[in-house]
Motif scaffolding. Structure first.
Motif, PDB file in Angstrom:
ATOM      1  N   ARG A 135      -0.167  10.857   4.058  1.00  0.00           N
ATOM      2  CA  ARG A 135       1.062  11.204   4.781  1.00  0.00           C
ATOM      3  C   ARG A 135       0.784  12.265   5.831  1.00  0.00           C
ATOM      4  NH1 ARG A 135       3.876  11.340  -0.151  1.00  0.00           N
ATOM      5  NH2 ARG A 135       4.976   9.391  -0.438  1.00  0.00           N
ATOM      6  N   LYS A 136       0.019  13.218   5.391  1.00  0.00           N
ATOM      7  CA  LYS A 136      -0.257  14.333   6.284  1.00  0.00           C
ATOM      8  C   LYS A 136      -1.019  13.844   7.513  1.00  0.00           C
ATOM      9  CE  LYS A 136      -2.135  18.755   5.740  1.00  0.00           C
ATOM     10  NZ  LYS A 136      -3.194  19.403   4.974  1.00  0.00           N
ATOM     11  N   ASN A 137      -2.013  13.006   7.247  1.00  0.00           N
ATOM     12  CA  ASN A 137      -2.852  12.530   8.332  1.00  0.00           C
ATOM     13  C   ASN A 137      -2.173  11.515   9.218  1.00  0.00           C
ATOM     14  OD1 ASN A 137      -5.336  13.851   8.263  1.00  0.00           O
ATOM     15  ND2 ASN A 137      -5.835  12.803   6.358  1.00  0.00           N
ATOM     16  N   LEU A 138      -1.366  10.670   8.590  1.00  0.00           N
ATOM     17  CA  LEU A 138      -0.843   9.535   9.338  1.00  0.00           C
ATOM     18  C   LEU A 138       0.411   9.846  10.110  1.00  0.00           C
ATOM     19  CD1 LEU A 138      -1.236   6.473   7.023  1.00  0.00           C
ATOM     20  CD2 LEU A 138      -2.180   6.794   9.296  1.00  0.00           C
ATOM     21  N   TRP A 139       1.336  10.400   9.402  1.00  0.00           N
ATOM     22  CA  TRP A 139       2.636  10.524  10.034  1.00  0.00           C
ATOM     23  C   TRP A 139       3.052  11.982  10.207  1.00  0.00           C
ATOM     24  CZ3 TRP A 139       1.717   6.714   6.256  1.00  0.00           C
ATOM     25  CH2 TRP A 139       1.652   5.416   6.786  1.00  0.00           C
ATOM     26  N   ASN A 140       2.110  12.828   9.880  1.00  0.00           N
ATOM     27  CA  ASN A 140       2.395  14.251   9.975  1.00  0.00           C
ATOM     28  C   ASN A 140       3.714  14.605   9.302  1.00  0.00           C
ATOM     29  OD1 ASN A 140       0.078  15.085  11.294  1.00  0.00           O
ATOM     30  ND2 ASN A 140       0.894  14.227  13.213  1.00  0.00           N
ATOM     31  N   LEU A 176     -10.024  10.287   2.946  1.00  0.00           N
ATOM     32  CA  LEU A 176      -9.767  10.618   1.534  1.00  0.00           C
ATOM     33  C   LEU A 176     -11.096  10.836   0.817  1.00  0.00           C
ATOM     34  CD1 LEU A 176      -7.135   7.908   0.598  1.00  0.00           C
ATOM     35  CD2 LEU A 176      -6.701  10.279   1.177  1.00  0.00           C
ATOM     36  N   THR A 177     -11.040  11.531  -0.285  1.00  0.00           N
ATOM     37  CA  THR A 177     -12.261  11.627  -1.075  1.00  0.00           C
ATOM     38  C   THR A 177     -12.490  10.263  -1.714  1.00  0.00           C
ATOM     39  OG1 THR A 177     -11.138  12.191  -3.117  1.00  0.00           O
ATOM     40  CG2 THR A 177     -11.699  14.017  -1.665  1.00  0.00           C
ATOM     41  N   THR A 180       6.378   5.280   3.023  1.00  0.00           N
ATOM     42  CA  THR A 180       4.939   5.419   3.255  1.00  0.00           C
ATOM     43  C   THR A 180       4.163   4.360   2.493  1.00  0.00           C
ATOM     44  OG1 THR A 180       5.414   7.752   3.207  1.00  0.00           O
ATOM     45  CG2 THR A 180       3.111   7.121   3.232  1.00  0.00           C
ATOM     46  N   GLU A 181       4.581   4.165   1.219  1.00  0.00           N
ATOM     47  CA  GLU A 181       3.853   3.213   0.375  1.00  0.00           C
ATOM     48  C   GLU A 181       3.832   1.824   0.977  1.00  0.00           C
ATOM     49  OE1 GLU A 181       5.972   5.387  -0.644  1.00  0.00           O
ATOM     50  OE2 GLU A 181       4.967   6.573  -2.191  1.00  0.00           O
ATOM     51  N   ARG A 182       5.010   1.410   1.434  1.00  0.00           N
ATOM     52  CA  ARG A 182       5.055   0.064   1.986  1.00  0.00           C
ATOM     53  C   ARG A 182       4.191  -0.030   3.232  1.00  0.00           C
ATOM     54  NH1 ARG A 182      10.776  -2.277   2.865  1.00  0.00           N
ATOM     55  NH2 ARG A 182      10.866  -2.070   0.618  1.00  0.00           N
ATOM     56  N   LYS A 183       4.241   1.006   4.033  1.00  0.00           N
ATOM     57  CA  LYS A 183       3.420   1.005   5.244  1.00  0.00           C
ATOM     58  C   LYS A 183       1.942   0.862   4.898  1.00  0.00           C
ATOM     59  CE  LYS A 183       6.088   3.559   8.585  1.00  0.00           C
ATOM     60  NZ  LYS A 183       6.345   4.931   9.020  1.00  0.00           N
ATOM     61  N   ILE A 184       1.534   1.660   3.930  1.00  0.00           N
ATOM     62  CA  ILE A 184       0.116   1.599   3.566  1.00  0.00           C
ATOM     63  C   ILE A 184      -0.246   0.190   3.107  1.00  0.00           C
ATOM     64  CG2 ILE A 184      -1.655   2.442   1.980  1.00  0.00           C
ATOM     65  CD1 ILE A 184      -0.124   5.057   1.869  1.00  0.00           C
ATOM     66  N   ARG A 185       0.626  -0.358   2.262  1.00  0.00           N
ATOM     67  CA  ARG A 185       0.331  -1.690   1.736  1.00  0.00           C
ATOM     68  C   ARG A 185       0.215  -2.702   2.873  1.00  0.00           C
ATOM     69  NH1 ARG A 185       3.729  -2.118  -2.419  1.00  0.00           N
ATOM     70  NH2 ARG A 185       2.047  -1.729  -3.871  1.00  0.00           N
ATOM     71  N   GLU A 186       1.165  -2.664   3.765  1.00  0.00           N
ATOM     72  CA  GLU A 186       1.135  -3.639   4.859  1.00  0.00           C
ATOM     73  C   GLU A 186      -0.079  -3.465   5.750  1.00  0.00           C
ATOM     74  OE1 GLU A 186       4.786  -3.638   6.958  1.00  0.00           O
ATOM     75  OE2 GLU A 186       5.882  -4.522   5.272  1.00  0.00           O
ATOM     76  N   GLN A 194      -6.050   1.345  13.187  1.00  0.00           N
ATOM     77  CA  GLN A 194      -7.181   2.227  13.288  1.00  0.00           C
ATOM     78  C   GLN A 194      -6.857   3.564  12.626  1.00  0.00           C
ATOM     79  OE1 GLN A 194      -8.510   1.977  17.229  1.00  0.00           O
ATOM     80  NE2 GLN A 194     -10.631   2.063  16.580  1.00  0.00           N
ATOM     81  N   MET A 195      -5.606   3.950  12.810  1.00  0.00           N
ATOM     82  CA  MET A 195      -5.207   5.231  12.226  1.00  0.00           C
ATOM     83  C   MET A 195      -5.264   5.203  10.708  1.00  0.00           C
ATOM     84  SD  MET A 195      -2.133   6.833  14.393  1.00  0.00           S
ATOM     85  CE  MET A 195      -1.333   7.598  13.022  1.00  0.00           C
ATOM     86  N   ILE A 196      -4.769   4.123  10.152  1.00  0.00           N
ATOM     87  CA  ILE A 196      -4.792   4.052   8.696  1.00  0.00           C
ATOM     88  C   ILE A 196      -6.224   3.978   8.195  1.00  0.00           C
ATOM     89  CG2 ILE A 196      -4.498   1.537   8.570  1.00  0.00           C
ATOM     90  CD1 ILE A 196      -2.656   3.055   6.024  1.00  0.00           C
ATOM     91  N   ALA A 197      -7.021   3.229   8.929  1.00  0.00           N
ATOM     92  CA  ALA A 197      -8.420   3.118   8.532  1.00  0.00           C
ATOM     93  C   ALA A 197      -9.048   4.502   8.475  1.00  0.00           C
ATOM     94  CB  ALA A 197      -9.164   2.231   9.528  1.00  0.00           C
TER      95      ALA A 197
END
Lengths: 357, 191
Positions: free
Chosen positions: B174-179, B130-131, A3-9, B121-124
């Motif tokens: 994690r919960k939001n992105l990849w369930n 997040l708070t 997950t961490e790497r994904k977020i970073r990328e 877009q999803m990560i955004a």
């Protein structure tokens, strides 16, 4: 992939798509410029204190670059060259410039903006300041920047750059010639300076040679023009005359009740822009009101409409309330509307009993 | 860029050297803008925050500790201005509650057109959810690669608090992105 790497990328990828809008850069540059203006004025203030010219000292700290404060409260809207030409203030400013320096007619408008106004609806909201930058095509890149007060139409600030050849910049000239150049610029832009006294001094700036020239009216210590000469640039600020500088001593008790000062309306009336609009000093306004007139009547004698009064006062009040916060056009007009009844009450109010002689 | 060099430039800029101003601006604005964009949602707000950050840069130069990297100081400014802005906007919120509620609907991670990539877009969106407190930690950690200790110093909060916000933030993402079901914390450090 964790997950961490994904977020970073993803963050880095996302970041690459973010481009800082040029408007922000412009605005920050402008702020920097204003910061310098203020800093320079502070320096002069110190010098003048030592010199003991007290009257002028009161003028300098607050009058510096009258319109926008360091942290800009209003937003600056960019204008196109075409908008400048149709804009009332912009047109007048350009005409002044063209008649002063006919060669500037061939110059290109490289930048222009309105402070606090909206060029699309200039009839509704007047800009507090209109700024225009012109530059010569090719050649030595002669440049001239004008900042015009949107309310009085007065050119508050003129910056002339690169008018001397690069090999022999302005600052390399003998003092007398520098003064002659500055005189010429003021003379062209503002009219004769014969009746002014002037003082020239070199600022203690080890990195860059800088001169300050202060022009005061003969027999008075009121500062009219302050000029900075640095590198290949002349920087003229108009302090005196109109618009009324912001150093005005606050007047209290515009209205009176039973012969005693009544301060209820003071916060509405102690408004520089109002004084500028009416071309009146606060003390004069107070005198007029004490004769039993309302602000509307005073304004009428100056050919200023009731609506203009409301617009100016409401705007100041809203700005004060917002403390620089930015809201949308729609919200702004809502707030302006909301405050209108109070403004109307104030400007139609009359002192209850005329001042006893 | 070398911290000492930047400091010299800043001094020059403070004295009115416009060249120095431009050098500093060009070297920093993208990074600042991106950071601010991650932390502040509304375009107009970003503009204000950006302006104030630079203003702060030339007024509070005296506070720059030359032993620390320039970027660390710079990010400190960014964080403080963003926080200051939030405090301000909260006060505003009380006054113009209704108006604000209305404009809130408009606020978004607004870069339409650019965000064509669905994952992006999803990560955004997920980060936006997040708070504010979690978001700052996540951005500093993953965008700027600061160690949790450094983040604690930057935000001026205890390390434990940083850790808990960091983990809470990650969980939420994690919960939001990849369930994905929440993982065990020990795994968080393998990247």
């Amino acid at each position: 992939m964790t997950t961490e790497r994904k977020i970073r990328e993803l963050l880095n990828k996302e970041a690459e798509t973010m481009e800082c809008p040029p408007a922000i850069s412009k605005r920050i540059e402008q702020s920097y410029f204003q910061y310098l203006q203020r800093k320079r004025s502070e320096r002069t203030m110190k010098k003048r204190l030592i010199g003991g010219i007290v009257a002028a000292v009161i003028l300098i700290p607050t009058a510096a670059f009258a319109a926008p404060p360091l942290i800009e409260m209003l937003t600056r809207t960019p204008m196109t060259a075409e908008q400048v030409k149709v804009d009332e203030v912009g047109k007048a400013t350009l005409e002044k410039l063209y008649s002063a320096f006919p060669e500037t007619k061939s110059f290109e408008i490289i930048d222009a903006s309105n402070l606090g106004g909206d060029p699309a609806t200039s009839t509704k909201r007047k800009a507090i300041q209109t700024s225009i930058v012109l530059q010569e095509k090719g050649g030595t890149g002669k440049k001239i920047t004008l900042h015009t007060n949107g309310i009085t139409g007065e050119i508050e600030h003129v910056i002339q750059e690169n008018w001397e050849p690069k090999e022999k910049p302005l600052i390399a000239l003998p003092d007398q010639e520098i003064k002659a150049k500055v005189d010429y610029l003021i003379d062209k832009m503002y009219g004769s300076i014969e009746e002014y006294e002037f003082a020239m001094e070199q600022m203690e700036n080890p990195n860059q040679k800088t001169y300050i020239l202060n022009y005061t009216k003969k027999g008075s210590e009121e500062l009219i023009y302050q000029v900075f000469v640095q590198g290949n640039r002349i920087d003229v600020t108009l302090y005196g005359g109109e618009p009324t500088p912001s150093n005005l001593i606050k007047v209290e008790g515009f209205f009176n009740r039973d012969g005693k000062p009544d301060t209820f309306a003071d916060s509405f009336l102690n408004d520089e822009k109002l004084f500028a609009l009416l071309q009146i000093s606060p003390t004069e306004l107070k005198q007029e009101l004490s004769k039993g007139k309302s602000v509307v009547e005073v304004a009428a004698s100056k050919n200023v409409s009731r609506q203009q009064l409301i617009d100016v006062i409401a705007k100041t009040q809203v700005d004060r309330e917002l403390e620089g916060a930015v809201i949308s056009e729609q919200q702004l007009s809502q707030m302006l509307k909301g405050i209108e009844p109070k403004v109307i009450y104030v400007i139609e109010h009359k002192s209850e009993t005329p001042l006893k002689k | 860029m070398q911290s000492e060099y930047m400091y010299q430039l800043l001094l020059k800029m403070k004295d009115g050297d416009q060249q120095a101003f431009h050098t500093i601006y060009d070297a920093t604005y993208q990074d600042i803008y991106r950071t601010v964009s991650f932390l502040v949602d509304h375009q107009q707000d970003r503009e204000d925050v950006m302006n104030e950050i630079y203003m702060q840069m030339w007024t509070s130069l005296a506070n720059y500790d030359t032993n620390r990297p320039f970027h660390f100081w710079l990010h400190g400014l960014v964080i403080r201005q963003v926080q200051r802005f939030r405090v301000k906007s909260w006060r505003r919120f009380r006054i113009f509650e209704r108006i604000r509620a209305f404009s809130r609907e408009e606020s978004h991670w607004d870069k339409p057109g650019v965000l064509t990539d669905g994952t992006n877009q999803m990560i955004a969106k997920a980060i936006q959810k997040l708070t504010d407190k979690q978001r700052v930690v996540i951005i500093l950690r993953f965008f700027h690669d600061y160690a949790l200790e450094e983040i604690a110093t930057l935000l001026d909060i205890p390390l434990g608090t940083v850790k808990s916000r960091y983990h809470a933030g990650l969980q939420a993402l994690r919960k939001n992105l990849w369930n994905l079901p929440p993982e065990r914390m020990e795994k968080d450090n393998d990247y």
